[in-house]
Motif scaffolding. Structure first.
Motif, PDB file in Angstrom:
ATOM      1  N   ARG A  70      48.268 -62.916 122.174  1.00  0.00           N
ATOM      2  CA  ARG A  70      49.680 -63.176 121.877  1.00  0.00           C
ATOM      3  C   ARG A  70      49.772 -64.138 120.702  1.00  0.00           C
ATOM      4  O   ARG A  70      48.965 -65.048 120.575  1.00  0.00           O
ATOM      5  N   GLN A  71      50.774 -63.922 119.871  1.00  0.00           N
ATOM      6  CA  GLN A  71      51.064 -64.844 118.781  1.00  0.00           C
ATOM      7  C   GLN A  71      52.476 -65.360 118.968  1.00  0.00           C
ATOM      8  O   GLN A  71      53.322 -64.673 119.546  1.00  0.00           O
ATOM      9  N   TRP A  72      52.682 -66.578 118.482  1.00  0.00           N
ATOM     10  CA  TRP A  72      53.991 -67.178 118.611  1.00  0.00           C
ATOM     11  C   TRP A  72      54.626 -67.317 117.248  1.00  0.00           C
ATOM     12  O   TRP A  72      53.964 -67.239 116.221  1.00  0.00           O
ATOM     13  N   THR A  73      55.910 -67.552 117.237  1.00  0.00           N
ATOM     14  CA  THR A  73      56.635 -67.725 115.997  1.00  0.00           C
ATOM     15  C   THR A  73      56.150 -68.983 115.283  1.00  0.00           C
ATOM     16  O   THR A  73      56.115 -70.062 115.868  1.00  0.00           O
ATOM     17  N   ASN A  74      55.768 -68.819 114.013  1.00  0.00           N
ATOM     18  CA  ASN A  74      55.351 -69.970 113.213  1.00  0.00           C
ATOM     19  C   ASN A  74      56.613 -70.638 112.644  1.00  0.00           C
ATOM     20  O   ASN A  74      57.735 -70.185 112.879  1.00  0.00           O
ATOM     21  N   ASP A  75      56.417 -71.726 111.898  1.00  0.00           N
ATOM     22  CA  ASP A  75      57.577 -72.439 111.366  1.00  0.00           C
ATOM     23  C   ASP A  75      58.266 -71.713 110.216  1.00  0.00           C
ATOM     24  O   ASP A  75      59.359 -72.109 109.805  1.00  0.00           O
ATOM     25  N   TYR A  76      57.669 -70.627 109.719  1.00  0.00           N
ATOM     26  CA  TYR A  76      58.381 -69.773 108.767  1.00  0.00           C
ATOM     27  C   TYR A  76      59.417 -68.917 109.489  1.00  0.00           C
ATOM     28  O   TYR A  76      60.308 -68.350 108.868  1.00  0.00           O
ATOM     29  N   GLY A  77      59.238 -68.744 110.803  1.00  0.00           N
ATOM     30  CA  GLY A  77      60.197 -67.985 111.595  1.00  0.00           C
ATOM     31  C   GLY A  77      59.747 -66.594 111.971  1.00  0.00           C
ATOM     32  O   GLY A  77      60.539 -65.803 112.464  1.00  0.00           O
ATOM     33  N   TYR A  78      58.470 -66.269 111.764  1.00  0.00           N
ATOM     34  CA  TYR A  78      57.974 -64.951 112.159  1.00  0.00           C
ATOM     35  C   TYR A  78      56.680 -65.090 112.963  1.00  0.00           C
ATOM     36  O   TYR A  78      56.022 -66.124 112.931  1.00  0.00           O
ATOM     37  N   LEU A  79      56.329 -64.038 113.664  1.00  0.00           N
ATOM     38  CA  LEU A  79      55.098 -64.027 114.463  1.00  0.00           C
ATOM     39  C   LEU A  79      53.886 -63.898 113.559  1.00  0.00           C
ATOM     40  O   LEU A  79      53.921 -63.164 112.564  1.00  0.00           O
ATOM     41  N   GLY A  80      52.816 -64.558 113.933  1.00  0.00           N
ATOM     42  CA  GLY A  80      51.552 -64.369 113.246  1.00  0.00           C
ATOM     43  C   GLY A  80      51.224 -65.467 112.263  1.00  0.00           C
ATOM     44  O   GLY A  80      51.844 -66.518 112.218  1.00  0.00           O
ATOM     45  N   TYR A  81      50.195 -65.166 111.478  1.00  0.00           N
ATOM     46  CA  TYR A  81      49.685 -66.104 110.485  1.00  0.00           C
ATOM     47  C   TYR A  81      50.649 -66.229 109.315  1.00  0.00           C
ATOM     48  O   TYR A  81      51.107 -65.220 108.769  1.00  0.00           O
ATOM     49  N   GLY A  82      50.948 -67.455 108.947  1.00  0.00           N
ATOM     50  CA  GLY A  82      51.742 -67.752 107.760  1.00  0.00           C
ATOM     51  C   GLY A  82      50.947 -68.709 106.894  1.00  0.00           C
ATOM     52  O   GLY A  82      50.706 -69.848 107.270  1.00  0.00           O
ATOM     53  N   GLY A  83      50.483 -68.243 105.768  1.00  0.00           N
ATOM     54  CA  GLY A  83      49.611 -69.042 104.921  1.00  0.00           C
ATOM     55  C   GLY A  83      50.293 -70.222 104.260  1.00  0.00           C
ATOM     56  O   GLY A  83      51.509 -70.391 104.331  1.00  0.00           O
ATOM     57  N   PRO A  84      49.508 -71.052 103.595  1.00  0.00           N
ATOM     58  CA  PRO A  84      50.045 -72.229 102.919  1.00  0.00           C
ATOM     59  C   PRO A  84      51.047 -71.872 101.824  1.00  0.00           C
ATOM     60  O   PRO A  84      50.906 -70.857 101.141  1.00  0.00           O
ATOM     61  N   CYS A  85      52.040 -72.729 101.679  1.00  0.00           N
ATOM     62  CA  CYS A  85      52.990 -72.648 100.569  1.00  0.00           C
ATOM     63  C   CYS A  85      53.744 -73.979 100.508  1.00  0.00           C
ATOM     64  O   CYS A  85      54.946 -74.044 100.767  1.00  0.00           O
ATOM     65  N   PRO A  86      53.008 -75.043 100.212  1.00  0.00           N
ATOM     66  CA  PRO A  86      53.655 -76.361 100.200  1.00  0.00           C
ATOM     67  C   PRO A  86      54.550 -76.516  98.976  1.00  0.00           C
ATOM     68  O   PRO A  86      54.410 -75.772  97.997  1.00  0.00           O
ATOM     69  N   PRO A  87      55.446 -77.482  99.009  1.00  0.00           N
ATOM     70  CA  PRO A  87      56.227 -77.753  97.805  1.00  0.00           C
ATOM     71  C   PRO A  87      55.305 -78.284  96.708  1.00  0.00           C
ATOM     72  O   PRO A  87      54.204 -78.776  97.007  1.00  0.00           O
ATOM     73  N   PRO A  88      55.722 -78.184  95.466  1.00  0.00           N
ATOM     74  CA  PRO A  88      54.895 -78.745  94.390  1.00  0.00           C
ATOM     75  C   PRO A  88      54.601 -80.226  94.645  1.00  0.00           C
ATOM     76  O   PRO A  88      55.442 -80.951  95.166  1.00  0.00           O
ATOM     77  N   GLY A  89      53.408 -80.624  94.280  1.00  0.00           N
ATOM     78  CA  GLY A  89      53.000 -82.013  94.475  1.00  0.00           C
ATOM     79  C   GLY A  89      51.573 -82.082  94.953  1.00  0.00           C
ATOM     80  O   GLY A  89      50.795 -81.136  94.761  1.00  0.00           O
TER      81      GLY A  89
END
Length: 154
Positions: free
Chosen positions: A85-104
């Motif tokens: 089972r996978q849960w909703t990530n903080d992007y709002g969808y199920l599964g793996y959500g890779g890095p995408c930090p703000p610039p800095g």
């Protein structure tokens, strides 16, 4: 316990292929392999967490559990198997959500595997992500982590 990845060794910089499309990546989850689970392990769980996200409480990129005890690795971009089972990530969808930090400055991404004392976690489908993680931790008998980084300038 030990957790490793050929694609993302401990202390390395995460390659773009594993990042979110909005950051130019393809959102391919990395290979992961674990060993040394203690006796009594019934299943495994995985998380990926960015403690440096500017939310005040970090950012959950992946929550996966009910991984059968006989599995000790995941191939790159392997979705959940039937019993996982996978849960909703903080992007709002199920599964793996890779890095995408703000610039800095680069952010840290903590990959963790948990050895669990039950075959399946008793988590209702409508439970919050926080409730899911609390249940995961309550059943953890051991864990292993590694950390990699990713940053962007624009």
């Amino acid at each position: 316990m030990q957790l490793s990845s050929v694609a993302i060794p401990d202390g390395s910089t995460i390659e773009l292929i594993h990042c979110e499309p909005s950051c130019g990546g393809r959102n391919v989850s990395p290979d992961l392999a674990w060993s040394g689970a203690p006796d009594g392990t019934s299943s495994f769980g995985l998380t990926v967490f960015d403690p440096d996200a500017p939310t005040g409480s970090g950012w959950w990129h992946w929550i996966c559990f009910d991984i059968p005890q006989h599995l000790t690795s995941l191939d790159p971009d392997q979705g959940p198997q039937a019993s996982m089972r996978q849960w909703t990530n903080d992007y709002g969808y199920l599964g793996y959500g890779g890095p995408c930090p703000p610039p800095g400055p680069a952010h840290r991404y903590v990959f963790t595997v948990y050895a669990l004392d039950v075959d399946t976690l008793d988590v209702p489908d409508d439970a919050t992500s926080a409730a899911c993680r609390m249940t995961l931790l309550a059943h953890s008998v051991a864990s292993a982590s590694f950390t990699a980084t990713f940053g962007r300038t624009s």
